[in-house]
Design a protein around this motif. Structure first.
Motif, short mmCIF file in Angstrom:
data_model
loop_
_atom_site.label_atom_id
_atom_site.label_comp_id
_atom_site.label_asym_id
_atom_site.label_seq_id
_atom_site.Cartn_x
_atom_site.Cartn_y
_atom_site.Cartn_z
N THR A 263 -2.39 5.61 13.64
CA THR A 263 -3.15 4.36 13.51
C THR A 263 -3.32 4.05 12.04
O THR A 263 -3.58 4.95 11.24
CB THR A 263 -4.55 4.53 14.13
OG1 THR A 263 -4.41 4.99 15.46
CG2 THR A 263 -5.32 3.22 14.14
N VAL A 264 -3.19 2.80 11.69
CA VAL A 264 -3.52 2.42 10.32
C VAL A 264 -4.70 1.46 10.38
O VAL A 264 -4.75 0.54 11.20
CB VAL A 264 -2.31 1.79 9.58
CG1 VAL A 264 -1.78 0.55 10.30
CG2 VAL A 264 -2.68 1.41 8.17
N GLN A 265 -5.70 1.73 9.53
CA GLN A 265 -6.83 0.81 9.44
C GLN A 265 -6.56 -0.15 8.31
O GLN A 265 -6.44 0.26 7.15
CB GLN A 265 -8.13 1.57 9.19
CG GLN A 265 -9.32 0.60 9.09
CD GLN A 265 -10.63 1.22 9.50
OE1 GLN A 265 -10.74 2.43 9.56
NE2 GLN A 265 -11.62 0.38 9.75
N TYR A 266 -6.43 -1.40 8.66
CA TYR A 266 -6.15 -2.44 7.67
C TYR A 266 -7.49 -3.08 7.35
O TYR A 266 -8.06 -3.81 8.17
CB TYR A 266 -5.17 -3.46 8.27
CG TYR A 266 -4.68 -4.49 7.27
CD1 TYR A 266 -5.11 -5.81 7.35
CD2 TYR A 266 -3.79 -4.13 6.28
CE1 TYR A 266 -4.65 -6.76 6.45
CE2 TYR A 266 -3.33 -5.08 5.37
CZ TYR A 266 -3.77 -6.39 5.46
OH TYR A 266 -3.31 -7.33 4.57
N LEU B 150 2.27 3.31 8.83
CA LEU B 150 2.40 4.11 10.05
C LEU B 150 3.54 5.13 9.92
O LEU B 150 3.54 6.15 10.59
CB LEU B 150 2.70 3.21 11.25
CG LEU B 150 1.56 2.34 11.77
CD1 LEU B 150 2.06 1.36 12.82
CD2 LEU B 150 0.44 3.19 12.34
N THR B 151 4.50 4.81 9.04
CA THR B 151 5.66 5.70 8.93
C THR B 151 5.45 6.80 7.88
O THR B 151 6.33 7.63 7.68
CB THR B 151 6.92 4.89 8.54
OG1 THR B 151 6.68 4.29 7.26
CG2 THR B 151 7.22 3.81 9.56
N GLU B 152 4.28 6.73 7.21
CA GLU B 152 4.07 7.74 6.16
C GLU B 152 3.22 8.93 6.61
O GLU B 152 2.39 8.78 7.50
CB GLU B 152 3.41 7.08 4.94
CG GLU B 152 4.41 6.28 4.13
CD GLU B 152 3.73 5.18 3.33
OE1 GLU B 152 2.53 5.33 3.07
OE2 GLU B 152 4.40 4.20 2.98
N VAL C 46 3.63 -12.04 6.66
CA VAL C 46 4.70 -11.14 7.10
C VAL C 46 4.76 -9.94 6.15
O VAL C 46 4.87 -8.79 6.59
CB VAL C 46 6.06 -11.86 7.17
CG1 VAL C 46 7.18 -10.87 7.44
CG2 VAL C 46 6.04 -12.92 8.27
N ALA D 115 1.38 -2.92 6.18
CA ALA D 115 0.53 -2.18 7.12
C ALA D 115 1.39 -1.32 8.04
O ALA D 115 1.07 -0.15 8.30
CB ALA D 115 -0.33 -3.15 7.93
N LEU D 116 2.50 -1.87 8.53
CA LEU D 116 3.37 -1.12 9.44
C LEU D 116 4.01 0.07 8.71
O LEU D 116 4.19 1.14 9.29
CB LEU D 116 4.45 -2.03 10.02
CG LEU D 116 3.93 -3.08 11.02
CD1 LEU D 116 5.02 -4.09 11.36
CD2 LEU D 116 3.40 -2.44 12.29
N LEU E 82 1.87 -7.62 6.75
CA LEU E 82 2.06 -6.87 7.99
C LEU E 82 3.06 -5.75 7.79
O LEU E 82 2.88 -4.63 8.26
CB LEU E 82 2.53 -7.82 9.10
CG LEU E 82 2.80 -7.19 10.46
CD1 LEU E 82 1.59 -6.41 10.96
CD2 LEU E 82 3.18 -8.26 11.48
N GLU E 83 4.12 -6.05 7.04
CA GLU E 83 5.14 -5.02 6.76
C GLU E 83 4.51 -3.85 6.02
O GLU E 83 4.80 -2.69 6.29
CB GLU E 83 6.29 -5.62 5.95
CG GLU E 83 7.24 -6.41 6.82
CD GLU E 83 8.38 -7.05 6.05
OE1 GLU E 83 9.51 -7.00 6.55
OE2 GLU E 83 8.12 -7.62 4.97
#
Lengths: 349, 68
Positions: free
Chosen positions: B13-16, B66-68, B56, B62-63, B59-60
């Motif tokens: 989960t990422v908290q933005y 998730l990959t880190e 966009v 933030a997404l 959002l990129e």
């Protein structure tokens, strides 16, 4: 006659009666003398000190750029040559509590004068600043303003005269993680055995060294490939369909709801509303994509970069207490598992 | 708090959010700073098309967390 001490008081836009969330972006203002709750604080200070200036700032203005704005406010404080500094009380207002804590920490460090604030136990300012300074315990709303300002006034003088001797429970501040040497008639070995016997016999006992409660959650494994990951949006900003069909509250929520975005390429403003009393909703009401970025997500989906779960999960996170937040979190986690949601982007306002 | 429960269940989960020190003090693992409290994924000073392009990018970002 002894010279009256000079005090400076910091309050937010709401307590300065400039307005609510609509004025939360108001910049730094300096007024002479006490303002709003400062009047009560001045009464509590009596002849001991005079509030020579009140510094006011919007909660968003300072919270969004803490590192920039705190030094600016500090300059204003310095120019008043104060002997004492007061901030708040902030009760359960999160941005306000964080600002009060940050300012008191800066004043203490740079000016070396007593810097006093008070807030409710669940205010995020407590956890952030309790190790840096004394934060007095306060209630969760302004009903108790008179008592809090009295406590703040009295505590400032205790600090000034180096008279803060007692334990947190006695003095009325949040634990700072210190160890304090005291004398006892009993040897440590006796006290240790007494405690152990009490524990074994299920009798109450008081530990001498409370261990800090660490709730460390291991970092979930990172997403390997967003293209094959179903990402769901969640928010605590209170985004709900127009008319709030599930009658979600504007604060202190106990549940969340999931709402479908199937067939939509964007969140249209007429279809949604924000139920949340903690921030200025204007911008999100104009364009709900600003909190759940559906339009942007559809763009990335079309490019094959990621998969989106077709619902967003929403709750209202204003003064929602720890227990309810955990409950909501656990039920969201359950929902994600049941609906094969691989990852979540949770947007907070 | 909500994010911690999602993480406890093993869901990345990422908290933005804007007030990142608050998220840090609670021990949230993935935090992505937003530019505003009032419009996390917004840029209302820009014309609509540009705002969407900016969104966009946000959002990129933030997404990617998730990959880190």
């Amino acid at each position: 006659m002894a010279q009256k001490l000079r005090a400076v008081h910091y309050i937010n836009q709401f307590f300065a009666q400039l307005g609510g969330e609509d004025s939360a972006s108001v910049g730094i203002q300096v007024r002479q003398g006490p303002v709003g709750p400062g009047l009560g604080l001045q009464k509590a200070l009596g002849d001991r000190a005079e509030i020579v200036a009140t510094i006011i700032c919007g909660d968003n203005y300072i919270a969004e750029k803490l590192d920039e704005v705190v030094p600016q406010v500090l300059q204003e404080i310095k120019s008043c040559a104060p002997d004492l500094f007061f901030a708040g009380p902030a009760f359960n207002a999160g941005r306000y509590g964080v600002a009060c804590g940050a300012l008191c920490a800066a004043v203490k460090k740079e000016l070396g004068i007593p810097a006093v604030t008070a807030m409710y136990q669940e205010n995020p300012g407590v956890e952030l600043y309790r190790s840096d300074l004394f934060i007095l315990k306060a209630g969760d709303n302004a009903r108790t303003m008179a008592q809090e300002t009295q406590k703040m006034a009295d505590f400032a003088f205790k600090l000034r005269e180096n008279q803060v001797q007692g334990f947190p429970e006695e003095e009325g501040f949040y634990e700072r993680g210190w160890m304090k040497l005291t004398r006892s008639d009993k040897l440590a070995s006796q006290r240790g055995v007494d405690m152990l016997l009490a524990k074994l016999q299920h009798r109450p006992f008081q530990t001498e060294i409370p261990l800090p409660h660490r709730d460390e959650v291991p970092r979930p494994a990172p997403v390997k490939d967003l293209r094959h990951t179903t990402v769901a949006f969640a928010t605590d900003g209170g985004l709900y369909p127009a008319g709030n069909p599930d009658k979600m509250p504007p604060a202190n929520s106990t549940t969340f709801h999931a709402y479908s975005m199937d067939g939509q390429d964007t969140l249209k403003k007429e279809d949604y509303t924000i139920i949340h009393n903690g921030f200025d909703k204007t911008f999100l009401l104009q364009d709900p994509n600003r909190i759940v970025p559906l339009d942007a997500m559809r763009t990335l989906e079309k490019e094959g970069k990621v998969r989106m779960y077709p619902e967003f999960l929403s709750t209202t996170g204003l003064t929602t207490n720890v227990v309810n937040s955990q409950k909501i979190g656990k039920s969201m986690a359950q929902y994600c598992r049941e609906h094969n949601i691989d990852a979540v982007v949770l947007t907070s306002t | 708090m909500i994010v911690k429960e999602l993480e406890r269940a093993g869901i990345p989960t990422v908290q933005y959010c804007n007030m990142t020190p608050v998220a840090e003090s609670i021990g949230v693992n993935r935090i992505c700073p937003s530019t505003s409290i009032k419009y996390p994924f917004g840029a209302p000073d820009l014309p609509p098309e540009e705002e969407k392009a900016a969104r966009v990018k946000m959002l990129e970002r933030a997404l990617d967390c998730l990959t880190e």
